[in-house]
Design a protein around this motif. Structure first.
Motif, PDB file in Angstrom:
ATOM      1  N   HIS A  32     -39.959 -57.104  11.626  1.00  9.67           N
ATOM      2  CA  HIS A  32     -38.822 -56.357  12.169  1.00  9.67           C
ATOM      3  C   HIS A  32     -37.773 -56.046  11.091  1.00  9.67           C
ATOM      4  O   HIS A  32     -36.907 -55.212  11.292  1.00  9.67           O
ATOM      5  N   ARG A  33     -37.874 -56.731   9.944  1.00  8.58           N
ATOM      6  CA  ARG A  33     -36.888 -56.472   8.888  1.00  8.58           C
ATOM      7  C   ARG A  33     -37.198 -55.212   8.084  1.00  8.58           C
ATOM      8  O   ARG A  33     -36.367 -54.727   7.336  1.00  8.58           O
ATOM      9  N   ARG A  34     -38.412 -54.700   8.220  1.00  7.74           N
ATOM     10  CA  ARG A  34     -38.799 -53.499   7.479  1.00  7.74           C
ATOM     11  C   ARG A  34     -37.894 -52.330   7.866  1.00  7.74           C
ATOM     12  O   ARG A  34     -37.710 -52.054   9.049  1.00  7.74           O
ATOM     13  N   THR A  35     -37.347 -51.633   6.902  1.00  4.34           N
ATOM     14  CA  THR A  35     -36.431 -50.532   7.214  1.00  4.34           C
ATOM     15  C   THR A  35     -37.182 -49.207   7.311  1.00  4.34           C
ATOM     16  O   THR A  35     -38.325 -49.090   6.853  1.00  4.34           O
ATOM     17  N   ALA A  36     -36.498 -48.207   7.850  1.00  2.00           N
ATOM     18  CA  ALA A  36     -37.070 -46.859   7.957  1.00  2.00           C
ATOM     19  C   ALA A  36     -37.464 -46.340   6.577  1.00  2.00           C
ATOM     20  O   ALA A  36     -38.508 -45.708   6.417  1.00  2.00           O
ATOM     21  N   ASP A  37     -36.630 -46.625   5.578  1.00  2.00           N
ATOM     22  CA  ASP A  37     -36.921 -46.149   4.224  1.00  2.00           C
ATOM     23  C   ASP A  37     -38.188 -46.805   3.677  1.00  2.00           C
ATOM     24  O   ASP A  37     -39.010 -46.161   3.031  1.00  2.00           O
ATOM     25  N   TYR A  39     -40.735 -47.963   5.468  1.00  2.00           N
ATOM     26  CA  TYR A  39     -41.884 -47.345   6.140  1.00  2.00           C
ATOM     27  C   TYR A  39     -42.216 -46.010   5.494  1.00  2.00           C
ATOM     28  O   TYR A  39     -43.376 -45.691   5.258  1.00  2.00           O
ATOM     29  N   ASN A  71     -35.904 -49.693  13.895  1.00  2.00           N
ATOM     30  CA  ASN A  71     -36.176 -49.066  12.596  1.00  2.00           C
ATOM     31  C   ASN A  71     -37.247 -47.982  12.668  1.00  2.00           C
ATOM     32  O   ASN A  71     -37.231 -47.033  11.886  1.00  2.00           O
ATOM     33  N   VAL A  74     -35.426 -44.954  13.748  1.00  2.00           N
ATOM     34  CA  VAL A  74     -34.693 -44.367  12.619  1.00  2.00           C
ATOM     35  C   VAL A  74     -35.656 -43.576  11.724  1.00  2.00           C
ATOM     36  O   VAL A  74     -35.344 -42.474  11.275  1.00  2.00           O
TER      37      VAL A  74
END
Ligand SMILES: Nc1ncnc2c1ncn2[C@@H]1O[C@H](COP(=O)(O)OP(=O)(O)OP(=O)(O)O)[C@@H](O)[C@H]1O
Ligand SMILES: CC(C)(CO)[C@@H](O)C(=O)NCCC(=O)O
Ligand SMILES: [K+]
Length: 259
Positions: A32-37, A39, A71, A74
């Motif tokens: 869940h910590r993975r950000t849109a950027d 990905y 995320n 986003v």
């Protein structure tokens, strides 16, 4: 083109429907910590490496991990300029509603699987998914999810043995040559393999008894082929069932003028 995202508790799978077929299938561990950027960098690198020309203008998400959705939303907004459909949210329509106890939130993966399987195989199905959990989803005559069974997943059970018992190593699941193991690893492999064969057979038989009718068994998930070696447990194995279901739900929402 439609970006389909299937987040399980262990892995998240991305694939793109180009209007005729799925192009690309990319898997990343669920965090869940993975950000849109993050990905986007990962996804666009793989797409470029495969020299694919993708024009993503719609997204649909199924997530068994609620915290991951923020995320992913986003990602869809920022990089694909679209508002994603999220299965299980009120603004994502389903062709048939599940019939379960009031207040129950059915796992979106189970809803997607049942719709995908109903489209391909018609009614009266048991969908078995070998993911983080091993789930059985019962599909009624109208395609509705009407309940099922949740058991611990194969890899989770192996992990639990290793974690809980000081002398038991981590073992990979395979089909052992014999039932009676003559070393620790063989004993664990036997317990898991034959245990799950028995679990699947037993649960399927019990569901058929309770429903009092013939029911086809459709299996999906990475470990389905392992449990199908000559045991006639499944009528079909479909590794693309979740993606197929996601596409159907997207098309249904479009037909209904939603999004
Ligand atoms: N022989 C095997 N032993 C152990 N794991 C296997 C084997 N074959 C496939 N797998 C695993 O199956 C997984 C793919 O299955 P799937 O995507 O259905 O479930 P998952 O990713 O584990 O769970 P979830 O969908 O709940 O996140 C892969 O992570 C792969 O490592
Ligand atoms: C059972 C799992 C973990 C299987 O992925 C998922 O579908 C889930 O979290 N379900 C919520 C509870 C339910 O489906 O009844
Ligand atoms: K899955």
């Amino acid at each position: 083109m439609l970006l389909c995202i299937d987040t399980g508790n262990t892995n998240t799978v991305f694939s793109v429907w180009d209007g005729e077929k799925f192009v690309g299938l990319w898997r990343i561990s669920t965090d869940h910590r993975r950000t849109a950027d993050e990905y986007f960098v990962w996804l666009s690198t793989l797409i470029t490496l495969q020299k694919l020309e993708l024009n993503i203008d719609a997204c649909i998400i199924s997530s068994t991990a609620p915290r991951v959705v923020f995320n992913l939303r986003v990602l869809c907004n920022r990089y694909f300029d679209t508002r994603p459909l999220v299965v299980g949210k009120p603004d994502c329509l389903l062709p048939v509603a599940p019939r379960v106890d009031f207040g129950t939130v059915v796992g979106p993966d189970r809803l997607v699987n049942t719709l995908g399987a109903f489209d391909r195989h018609g009614s009266d199905l048991i969908v078995v998914d070998f993911g983080t959990a091993t789930t059985f989803d019962v599909v009624d005559t109208d395609g509705a999810y009407v309940g099922g069974v949740i058991a611990p997943g194969v890899n989770l059970s192996l992990e639990a043995l290793h974690m809980g018992a000081a002398s038991l190593p981590h073992v990979d699941v395979t089909m052992p040559a014999k039932v009676i193991g003559t070393n620790t690893v063989a004993c664990i492999q036997s317990g898991i393999f034959w245990g799950y064969i028995g679990l699947v057979q037993g649960v399927v038989d019990k569901i058929r008894e309770e429903r009092e009718r013939p029911m086809k068994v459709i299996a999906t998930g990475g470990l389905a082929p392992l449990f199908d070696q000559g045991f006639d447990l499944f009528d079909a194995i479909e590794d693309d069932l979740t993606m197929h279901g996601l596409r159907l739900i997207h098309d249904y929402n479009k037909e209904m003028g939603n999004g």
